[in-house]
Design a protein around this motif. Structure first.
Motif, PDB file in Angstrom:
ATOM      1  N   LEU A   1       0.803  -1.226   0.000  1.00 57.27           N
ATOM      2  CA  LEU A   1       0.000   0.000   0.000  1.00 57.27           C
ATOM      3  C   LEU A   1       0.842   1.284   0.000  1.00 57.27           C
ATOM      4  N   PRO A   2       1.854   1.417   0.851  1.00 58.64           N
ATOM      5  CA  PRO A   2       2.638   2.667   0.830  1.00 58.64           C
ATOM      6  C   PRO A   2       3.325   2.906  -0.512  1.00 58.64           C
ATOM      7  N   PHE A   3       3.901   1.853  -1.085  1.00 56.31           N
ATOM      8  CA  PHE A   3       4.562   2.009  -2.384  1.00 56.31           C
ATOM      9  C   PHE A   3       3.556   2.387  -3.463  1.00 56.31           C
ATOM     10  N   GLN A   4       2.435   1.673  -3.504  1.00 58.93           N
ATOM     11  CA  GLN A   4       1.430   1.963  -4.521  1.00 58.93           C
ATOM     12  C   GLN A   4       0.857   3.371  -4.354  1.00 58.93           C
ATOM     13  N   ALA A   5       0.649   3.780  -3.121  1.00 52.38           N
ATOM     14  CA  ALA A   5       0.129   5.134  -2.883  1.00 52.38           C
ATOM     15  C   ALA A   5       1.126   6.181  -3.360  1.00 52.38           C
ATOM     16  N   SER A   6       2.427   5.894  -3.231  1.00 48.22           N
ATOM     17  CA  SER A   6       3.443   6.840  -3.708  1.00 48.22           C
ATOM     18  C   SER A   6       3.397   6.981  -5.221  1.00 48.22           C
TER      19      SER A   6
ATOM     20  N   LEU B   1     -14.680  -1.700   0.012  1.00 48.72           N
ATOM     21  CA  LEU B   1     -14.126  -1.370   1.320  1.00 48.72           C
ATOM     22  C   LEU B   1     -13.883   0.128   1.473  1.00 48.72           C
ATOM     23  N   THR B   2     -13.343   0.758   0.436  1.00 49.42           N
ATOM     24  CA  THR B   2     -13.056   2.192   0.553  1.00 49.42           C
ATOM     25  C   THR B   2     -14.353   2.997   0.717  1.00 49.42           C
ATOM     26  N   ALA B   3     -15.409   2.560   0.026  1.00 47.62           N
ATOM     27  CA  ALA B   3     -16.691   3.251   0.174  1.00 47.62           C
ATOM     28  C   ALA B   3     -17.267   3.036   1.564  1.00 47.62           C
ATOM     29  N   LYS B   4     -17.146   1.816   2.058  1.00 47.81           N
ATOM     30  CA  LYS B   4     -17.679   1.484   3.380  1.00 47.81           C
ATOM     31  C   LYS B   4     -17.041   2.327   4.471  1.00 47.81           C
ATOM     32  N   HIS B   5     -15.739   2.579   4.337  1.00 45.98           N
ATOM     33  CA  HIS B   5     -15.011   3.290   5.390  1.00 45.98           C
ATOM     34  C   HIS B   5     -14.725   4.747   5.036  1.00 45.98           C
ATOM     35  N   GLY B   6     -15.328   5.226   3.971  1.00 43.34           N
ATOM     36  CA  GLY B   6     -15.188   6.631   3.610  1.00 43.34           C
ATOM     37  C   GLY B   6     -13.784   7.036   3.208  1.00 43.34           C
ATOM     38  N   VAL B   7     -13.062   6.137   2.555  1.00 41.71           N
ATOM     39  CA  VAL B   7     -11.683   6.417   2.145  1.00 41.71           C
ATOM     40  C   VAL B   7     -11.683   7.241   0.862  1.00 41.71           C
ATOM     41  N   ASN B   8     -10.961   8.345   0.880  1.00 40.57           N
ATOM     42  CA  ASN B   8     -10.794   9.187  -0.307  1.00 40.57           C
ATOM     43  C   ASN B   8      -9.405   8.944  -0.885  1.00 40.57           C
ATOM     44  N   HIS B   9      -9.333   8.544  -2.149  1.00 42.21           N
ATOM     45  CA  HIS B   9      -8.050   8.202  -2.764  1.00 42.21           C
ATOM     46  C   HIS B   9      -7.054   9.351  -2.671  1.00 42.21           C
ATOM     47  N   GLU B  10      -7.507  10.537  -2.982  1.00 45.23           N
ATOM     48  CA  GLU B  10      -6.592  11.681  -2.992  1.00 45.23           C
ATOM     49  C   GLU B  10      -6.008  11.923  -1.604  1.00 45.23           C
ATOM     50  N   GLU B  11      -6.819  11.730  -0.576  1.00 45.60           N
ATOM     51  CA  GLU B  11      -6.313  11.894   0.791  1.00 45.60           C
ATOM     52  C   GLU B  11      -5.253  10.840   1.112  1.00 45.60           C
ATOM     53  N   VAL B  12      -5.463   9.614   0.628  1.00 50.56           N
ATOM     54  CA  VAL B  12      -4.473   8.558   0.851  1.00 50.56           C
ATOM     55  C   VAL B  12      -3.163   8.913   0.165  1.00 50.56           C
ATOM     56  N   PHE B  13      -3.243   9.419  -1.062  1.00 49.02           N
ATOM     57  CA  PHE B  13      -2.033   9.774  -1.799  1.00 49.02           C
ATOM     58  C   PHE B  13      -1.266  10.897  -1.097  1.00 49.02           C
ATOM     59  N   ARG B  14      -1.981  11.793  -0.430  1.00 49.16           N
ATOM     60  CA  ARG B  14      -1.341  12.941   0.213  1.00 49.16           C
ATOM     61  C   ARG B  14      -0.961  12.687   1.668  1.00 49.16           C
ATOM     62  N   GLN B  15      -1.817  11.932   2.366  1.00 49.90           N
ATOM     63  CA  GLN B  15      -1.627  11.779   3.808  1.00 49.90           C
ATOM     64  C   GLN B  15      -1.210  10.375   4.230  1.00 49.90           C
ATOM     65  N   GLY B  16      -1.239   9.432   3.309  1.00 49.23           N
ATOM     66  CA  GLY B  16      -0.839   8.071   3.647  1.00 49.23           C
ATOM     67  C   GLY B  16      -1.726   7.449   4.708  1.00 49.23           C
TER      68      GLY B  16
ATOM     69  N   SER C   1      -7.176   3.233   7.885  1.00 52.91           N
ATOM     70  CA  SER C   1      -6.804   2.238   8.903  1.00 52.91           C
ATOM     71  C   SER C   1      -7.907   1.198   9.083  1.00 52.91           C
ATOM     72  N   ASP C   2      -9.157   1.645   9.048  1.00 51.53           N
ATOM     73  CA  ASP C   2     -10.272   0.705   9.200  1.00 51.53           C
ATOM     74  C   ASP C   2     -10.369  -0.239   8.006  1.00 51.53           C
ATOM     75  N   ALA C   3     -10.145   0.284   6.798  1.00 53.58           N
ATOM     76  CA  ALA C   3     -10.201  -0.550   5.604  1.00 53.58           C
ATOM     77  C   ALA C   3      -9.080  -1.579   5.618  1.00 53.58           C
ATOM     78  N   VAL C   4      -7.878  -1.131   6.010  1.00 53.90           N
ATOM     79  CA  VAL C   4      -6.728  -2.039   6.093  1.00 53.90           C
ATOM     80  C   VAL C   4      -6.976  -3.107   7.148  1.00 53.90           C
ATOM     81  N   TYR C   5      -7.513  -2.704   8.288  1.00 47.34           N
ATOM     82  CA  TYR C   5      -7.776  -3.668   9.363  1.00 47.34           C
ATOM     83  C   TYR C   5      -8.776  -4.726   8.912  1.00 47.34           C
TER      84      TYR C   5
END
Length: 280
Positions: free
Chosen positions: A204-209, A219-234, A241-245
Motif C-alpha cells: 500500500l505505501p509504495f502503490q500510494a506513492s 471497502l473504501t466506500a464502506k469506510h469513507g476512504v478518499n483516494h486523494e487523501e491517501v495519496f497525500r496523507q498516507g 486504517s479501518d479498511a486495512v484492518y
C-alpha cells in the motif's frame, strides 16, 4: 528497456491492426531481452530472479527437496515475471504483448518447442507433472488485471487471488505429486488468498506513492476512504486504517481456516514446503 519503449512508440501506429505481427514482435523482443547469460544456465537465471524480487520465495526454496528445486525456481520465476509486467512497462499495449508472449510460450513449451528464453527453457521439465492450464490461468488473471486495474468488490479481489497465488500453490503441489489431495488443495486455496491480501497490504505505501490504490472499492466506500487523501496523507487519511484492518482480518480468517483443516494432527511433512508459504 528505454530503447524498447522508444521503438514501440514509433511503430505502434503501423502495427496496431496486425495482431500476428504484434505477437511476433513481442516474442522476439522478450526473448532477446533475456538472452544475455540467461540461456547459458536457465536454472541459475530463475534462481537469481527469485532471489532479487521474491526473497521470501527464495528462502522457502530450501524446504523443497533438492530434486525439484530447479523446477520450483522455474515456477516462481514465471510467476514473478508475470507479476512484474505492469511495473516495468509504461504502456498497456506493451504489457499485453508481453503477456501474449507468455501465453504463446506456454503452448510452445507443452508442445516440446520452448522459446529461447531462460524461464521458458526451465519450465520444460515441468510438463509431465504440472498441467498447462494452471500456468494459463495465472496469465489470464494478469490480463484481466491489465484490462481492469483495481477491484470493485472483495469477491473480485478474492477471485484474483485464487487465480494467481492459490494457483501457483497448486502447481507446487503438482510438483510434489500431491495435487490429488483435496485436503492439501483446499488448504492451499486459503493460504494463497491470504498471501495475496497480505502482499496487497504491504504494498500500500509504495502503490500510494505512485498514486495507485488497489483496495476494493467496496471497502473504501464502506469506510469513507478518499483516494486523494491517501495519496497525500498516507496512513493518516480518513478511514484507511479501518479498511486495512478489515482486509487484514479477512487474510487472518483464511489462514485460520487452513490451519483448522489440520487441527489435532501433525502437519504432513510431504506438504510442508507448500504449507509453509503461510508463514511469509
Amino acid at each position: 528497456m528505454s530503447a524498447f519503449r522508444s521503438c514501440s512508440r514509433s511503430i505502434r501506429p503501423k502495427m496496431a491492426s496486425n495482431s500476428k505481427f504484434l505477437r511476433q514482435f513481442a516474442f522476439r523482443m522478450i526473448a532477446n531481452r533475456s538472452n544475455t547469460g540467461g540461456n547459458d544456465d536457465p536454472a541459475l537465471f530463475c534462481q537469481d530472479l527469485v532471489r532479487k524480487h521474491d526473497y521470501e520465495g527464495y528462502l522457502n526454496s530450501f524446504t523443497f527437496p533438492s530434486r525439484v528445486r530447479n523446477e520450483y525456481f522455474a515456477l516462481k520465476a514465471f510467476n514473478t515475471e508475470l507479476a512484474m509486467i505492469p511495473e516495468v512497462t509504461s504502456q498497456s499495449t506493451i504489457a499485453q504483448m508481453r503477456l501474449q508472449f507468455w501465453r504463446d510460450s506456454v503452448k510452445a513449451i507443452y508442445e516440446g518447442n520452448p522459446p529461447q528464453q531462460p524461464i521458458a527453457l526451465s519450465l520444460r521439465s515441468l510438463t509431465p507433472v504440472v498441467p498447462a492450464y494452471h500456468l494459463l490461468r495465472i496469465i489470464d488473471a494478469r490480463v484481466s488485471e491489465l484490462k481492469r486495474p483495481g477491484f470493485v468488490s472483495v469477491d473480485d479481489l478474492t477471485s484474483h487471488a485464487e487465480s494467481t497465488s492459490s494457483t501457483l500453490l497448486y502447481t507446487l503441489l503438482s510438483l510434489l505429486s500431491l495435487s490429488s489431495s483435496s485436503l492439501y488443495s483446499h488448504a492451499a486455496s486459503h493460504i494463497g488468498i491470504a498471501n495475496s491480501l497480505a502482499i496487497l497490504l504491504r504494498a500500500l505505501p509504495f502503490q500510494a506513492s505512485k498514486r495507485r490504490l488497489f483496495l476494493p472499492a467496496e471497502l473504501t466506500a464502506k469506510h469513507g476512504v478518499n483516494h486523494e487523501e491517501v495519496f497525500r496523507q498516507g496512513g493518516n487519511a480518513k478511514g484507511i486504517s479501518d479498511a486495512v484492518y478489515e482486509l487484514a482480518c479477512m487474510a487472518n480468517e483464511h489462514i485460520n481456516t487452513a490451519r483448522g483443516m489440520f487441527q489435532g494432527q501433525r502437519l504432513p511433512l510431504e506438504a510442508l514446503p507448500v504449507l509453509l508459504t503461510a508463514v511469509s
